[in-house]
Design a protein around this motif. Structure first.
Motif: not given
Length: 211
Positions: A188, A165-166, A185-186, A149-151, A118
């Motif tokens: 914000a 986030d990767c 991936a996500e 991170a959510p993912t 991330c």
């Protein structure tokens, strides 16, 4: 795609990774004598010509102002991180970004093993956090607040401007660094963060606020 490859990772990515023996060697002590950026210590030959060339390279490239990020990951359920200026967007379709860790980085091999990371964009009031994440031999996260991170579960640091986030898509060797390409991936923007970014220019922290 095999089950041990995180979703979004190029199935050929592991072919570009160094051997476990080489990764382990990075985790030991390094003979470092030149700092290029915060947390990026590079081995330079000790003769005057090489030292002068390295200093000129650093001083000239230092005229390019950049943002400051902290790249984080998880290793054996423990958070790891490194300060990184060399971050950039790469592609919109598919969504790709990159960062460039030094081969001497102790955090990068641990992040690499996890296959995910991330990128945290630091605000103007987070120079101390940047220094902490650029340090060696300390518990970097002892006084740092973060949430997973959510993912990927990689640390999202409190107070940052934004995060990306990767999963690791590809890794390429480039001299004394690695070019790490991540598939997003996500991501914000954090509305409760400081309004101004933390920048690094000519060897010093700066920001966009003229005051």
């Amino acid at each position: 795609m095999t089950s041990d490859i995180p979703e979004g990772m190029n199935p050929d990515a592991r072919e570009t990774w160094p051997s476990p023996e080489l990764i382990s060697s990075w985790l030991g002590d390094q003979d470092i004598d030149f700092e290029l950026r915060p947390g990026e210590d590079i081995v330079v030959h000790d003769d005057p010509e090489h030292v002068a060339a390295a200093r000129r390279f650093r001083d000239v490239l230092g005229q390019f102002a950049s943002g400051v990020t902290v790249v984080t990951g998880m290793s054996n359920d423990a958070p790891v991180g490194l300060t990184c200026q060399s971050f950039s967007s790469v592609s919109l379709d598919p969504p790709l970004v990159l960062f460039i860790p030094a081969k001497t980085s102790r955090a990068w091999p641990l992040i690499q093993r996890s296959g995910r990371f991330c990128v945290n964009f630091l605000g103007a009031d987070q120079a101390e956090l940047s220094n902490t994440m650029a340090s060696r031999g300390t518990d970097k996260f002892a006084d740092v607040k973060w949430t997973p991170a959510p993912t990927t579960g990689s640390p999202v640091l409190d107070g940052v401007l934004a995060h990306v986030d990767c999963t690791i898509h590809q890794v390429h060797e480039a001299g004394d660094h690695y070019v790490v390409i991540g598939r997003v991936a996500e991501l914000a923007v954090h509305d409760d963060a400081a309004a101004e970014p933390l920048l690094f220019y000519a060897g010093q922290y700066r920001t966009t606020d003229p005051r």
